[in-house]
Enzyme design. Structure first.
Site, mmCIF file in Angstrom:
data_model
loop_
_atom_site.group_PDB
_atom_site.id
_atom_site.type_symbol
_atom_site.label_atom_id
_atom_site.label_comp_id
_atom_site.label_asym_id
_atom_site.label_seq_id
_atom_site.Cartn_x
_atom_site.Cartn_y
_atom_site.Cartn_z
ATOM 1 N N GLY A 1 1.115 -1.079 0.502
ATOM 2 C CA GLY A 1 0.170 -0.143 -0.199
ATOM 3 C C GLY A 1 0.933 0.995 -0.382
ATOM 4 N N ARG B 1 0.664 -4.903 -5.950
ATOM 5 C CA ARG B 1 1.449 -5.999 -5.251
ATOM 6 C C ARG B 1 1.112 -7.580 -6.089
ATOM 7 N NH1 ARG B 1 -2.434 -4.192 -1.630
ATOM 8 N NH2 ARG B 1 -1.882 -3.548 0.114
ATOM 9 N N ASP C 1 4.918 -5.380 5.921
ATOM 10 C CA ASP C 1 6.398 -6.115 6.495
ATOM 11 C C ASP C 1 6.519 -7.383 5.151
ATOM 12 O OD1 ASP C 1 6.724 -5.978 9.147
ATOM 13 O OD2 ASP C 1 5.020 -6.999 9.268
ATOM 14 N N THR D 1 3.954 2.610 5.802
ATOM 15 C CA THR D 1 2.773 1.925 5.888
ATOM 16 C C THR D 1 1.775 2.905 6.521
ATOM 17 O OG1 THR D 1 0.840 0.135 6.457
ATOM 18 C CG2 THR D 1 2.812 0.482 7.551
ATOM 19 N N ASP E 1 -0.602 2.214 8.669
ATOM 20 C CA ASP E 1 -0.518 1.097 9.853
ATOM 21 C C ASP E 1 -0.459 1.073 11.073
ATOM 22 O OD1 ASP E 1 -3.421 1.037 8.142
ATOM 23 O OD2 ASP E 1 -2.821 -1.180 7.241
ATOM 24 N N ASP F 1 1.408 -0.634 11.883
ATOM 25 C CA ASP F 1 1.520 -2.439 12.389
ATOM 26 C C ASP F 1 3.659 -3.189 11.895
ATOM 27 O OD1 ASP F 1 0.735 -2.604 10.330
ATOM 28 O OD2 ASP F 1 -0.609 -3.960 10.047
ATOM 29 N N ARG G 1 -6.593 -2.680 8.348
ATOM 30 C CA ARG G 1 -7.479 -4.091 8.692
ATOM 31 C C ARG G 1 -7.139 -4.772 9.808
ATOM 32 N NH1 ARG G 1 -5.803 -6.864 3.345
ATOM 33 N NH2 ARG G 1 -8.010 -4.864 2.599
HETATM 34 P P1 ADP Z 1 2.469 -4.243 2.739
HETATM 35 O O1 ADP Z 1 4.043 -4.895 2.078
HETATM 36 O O2 ADP Z 1 2.041 -3.769 3.191
HETATM 37 O O3 ADP Z 1 2.972 -5.328 3.110
HETATM 38 P P2 ADP Z 1 2.000 -6.937 1.269
HETATM 39 O O4 ADP Z 1 1.977 -7.924 1.997
HETATM 40 O O5 ADP Z 1 0.595 -6.727 -0.262
HETATM 41 O O6 ADP Z 1 1.811 -5.656 1.699
HETATM 42 O O7 ADP Z 1 3.239 -7.165 0.383
HETATM 43 C C1 ADP Z 1 3.996 -6.525 -0.542
HETATM 44 C C2 ADP Z 1 4.883 -7.290 -1.438
HETATM 45 O O8 ADP Z 1 5.433 -8.104 -0.754
HETATM 46 C C3 ADP Z 1 4.020 -8.545 -2.357
HETATM 47 O O9 ADP Z 1 3.105 -8.290 -3.157
HETATM 48 C C4 ADP Z 1 4.910 -9.594 -2.244
HETATM 49 O O10 ADP Z 1 5.342 -9.320 -3.935
HETATM 50 C C5 ADP Z 1 5.356 -9.470 -2.175
HETATM 51 N N1 ADP Z 1 5.598 -10.497 -0.884
HETATM 52 C C6 ADP Z 1 5.381 -10.315 0.314
HETATM 53 N N2 ADP Z 1 5.254 -11.328 1.164
HETATM 54 C C7 ADP Z 1 6.206 -12.528 0.240
HETATM 55 C C8 ADP Z 1 7.148 -12.623 1.218
HETATM 56 N N3 ADP Z 1 6.652 -13.659 1.893
HETATM 57 N N4 ADP Z 1 8.427 -13.166 -0.067
HETATM 58 C C9 ADP Z 1 8.579 -12.609 -1.043
HETATM 59 N N5 ADP Z 1 7.603 -11.725 -1.375
HETATM 60 C C10 ADP Z 1 6.772 -11.806 -0.770
HETATM 61 O O1 F6P Z 2 -2.305 0.826 4.347
HETATM 62 C C1 F6P Z 2 -2.656 0.062 4.763
HETATM 63 C C2 F6P Z 2 -4.070 -0.547 4.449
HETATM 64 O O2 F6P Z 2 -4.963 1.574 3.871
HETATM 65 C C3 F6P Z 2 -4.956 -0.902 5.406
HETATM 66 O O3 F6P Z 2 -5.459 -0.594 6.179
HETATM 67 C C4 F6P Z 2 -6.414 -1.460 4.599
HETATM 68 O O4 F6P Z 2 -7.267 -2.136 4.864
HETATM 69 C C5 F6P Z 2 -5.670 -1.776 3.187
HETATM 70 O O5 F6P Z 2 -4.513 -1.155 2.949
HETATM 71 C C6 F6P Z 2 -6.281 -1.555 2.166
HETATM 72 O O6 F6P Z 2 -5.280 -1.460 0.489
HETATM 73 P P1 F6P Z 2 -5.545 -1.971 -0.487
HETATM 74 O O7 F6P Z 2 -6.939 -1.997 -1.296
HETATM 75 O O8 F6P Z 2 -5.173 -1.977 -1.524
HETATM 76 O O9 F6P Z 2 -5.504 -3.772 -0.392
#
Ligand code: ADP
Ligand code: F6P
Length: 332
Positions: A17, A78, A109, A131, A133, A135, A177
């Protein structure tokens, strides 16, 4: 070319995000790198753009006039396949072909796990926490949280004006979320009567609504009629709760879901300054030969941790005193 630096070309990507302040971080990474004699390449749309080889030589003009903008000038995406080793290896090969030997990843994360995977494939990586959030276990600050809370606070203040004029109850749903930090901060900053956060929700919605109704019925005896409930997205169901409350109390109740407006907008000074610091630090870590690190902020200082250790830190919890204080003050 800087022979004193452990890396010669740094790539930057934003992932997951978007968050206000990401542009300040991008600008700081690029300009610090140039100041150190290191080349910079931009990678569009996170790991997806990396696999699509959507990579460009970054010039100074790219970093002009972006510090004030929300969103991310590098776009974000993503990319689920990036969780697979095959694609991680492919990405590392692409980076090597491009001459990118250091990578800054700005995201949450999930994005850190991607950075860790690339570090395992021989790319020096440093991640920054981006982020709204908040978190992320290893840091008390994440890029975007401050702006998101201020944006939501301003919107909630406006809702309060109309709700109090009509003696109404309002439920305002904010983002988060899995985490209630935005809700808690908005609740305190806006003087809400109730703050609902996923960390303290046992899944029993009827009980939750019953308690809210009790509070509103109690309030009928007081001169203060309007009642504000800040609800985190992780609990949701704001429209349904509003109906139930109105039916049970007779108090007109309106729900508002603030939604994505909380994630956009010009970053606050705090987000610009902290993101800038983190961006510069990321480059200096890479130049010093560090890899698989994540930058954070703890106890008043910018720090960096091994990504593996950062990801295994216990989930950050809501401060119980803060929550109890918020409830006590809101009910007066
Ligand atoms: P955030 O980085 O905000 O936590 P996501 O969990 O959607 O958001 O992760 C963002 C991107 O990071 C994912 O779409 C993917 O490309 C990569 N990613 C997430 N988890 C993993 C993982 N376990 N190993 C490698 N890449 C990952
Ligand atoms: O950026 C964090 C966050 O806003 C969460 O609070 C929310 O649930 C989520 O992203 C929604 O993002 P998307 O609709 O882009 O997956």
């Amino acid at each position: 070319m800087n022979s004193a630096s452990a890396v010669q070309t740094i790539g930057i990507l934003t992932s997951g995000g978007d968050a206000p302040g990401m542009n300040a971080a991008i600008r700081a990474v690029a300009r610090t790198a140039w100041a150190r004699g290191i080349n910079v390449k931009g990678i569009y749309r996170g790991y997806k753009g990396l696999l699509d080889q959507d990579i460009f030589e970054m010039h100074h003009t790219f970093t002009r006039n972006i510090i004030t903008n929300g969103g991310t000038a590098l776009y974000t995406a993503r990319c689920l396949e990036f969780k697979e080793l095959e694609y991680q290896k492919k990405a590392a090969d692409i980076l090597k072909d491009q001459g990118i030997d250091g990578l800054v990843v700005i995201g949450g994360d999930g994005s850190f796990r991607g950075a860790q995977a690339l570090a395992r494939q021989g790319i020096n990586t440093v991640a920054l926490p981006g982020t709204i959030d908040l978190d992320i276990a290893c840091t008390e600050y994440t890029i975007g949280f401050d702006t998101a809370v201020n944006t939501a606070m301003q919107a909630i203040d406006k809702i309060r004006d109309t709700a109090s004029s009509h003696d109404r109850c309002s439920i305002i749903e904010v983002m988060g979320r899995d985490a209630g930090f935005i809700a808690l901060w908005c609740g305190i900053a806006c003087g809400a009567e109730d703050i609902l956060i996923p960390e303290r929700f046992d899944g029993n919605r009827p009980k939750l609504v019953y308690n809210l109704i009790e509070g509103i019925n109690d309030k009928k005896k007081s001169t203060k009629k309007h009642h504000m409930i800040i609800n985190a997205e992780g609990i949701g169901h704001s429209y349904g709760m509003a109906k139930d409350i109105e039916a049970a109390t007779g108090v007109e109740t309106r729900a508002t879901i603030l939604g994505y407006m909380q994630r956009g907008g010009s970053p606050t000074a705090k987000d610009r300054v902290y993101a800038t610091y983190m961006g510069s630090l990321a480059v200096d870590l890479l130049a010093a030969g560090a890899t698989n690190r994540v930058v954070g902020y703890r106890n008043g200082q910018f720090v960096d941790d091994d990504i593996e250790e950062a990801l295994s830190m216990p989930r950050k919890d809501i401060d119980e005193y803060e929550l109890e204080m918020a409830k006590m003050l809101g009910r007066r």
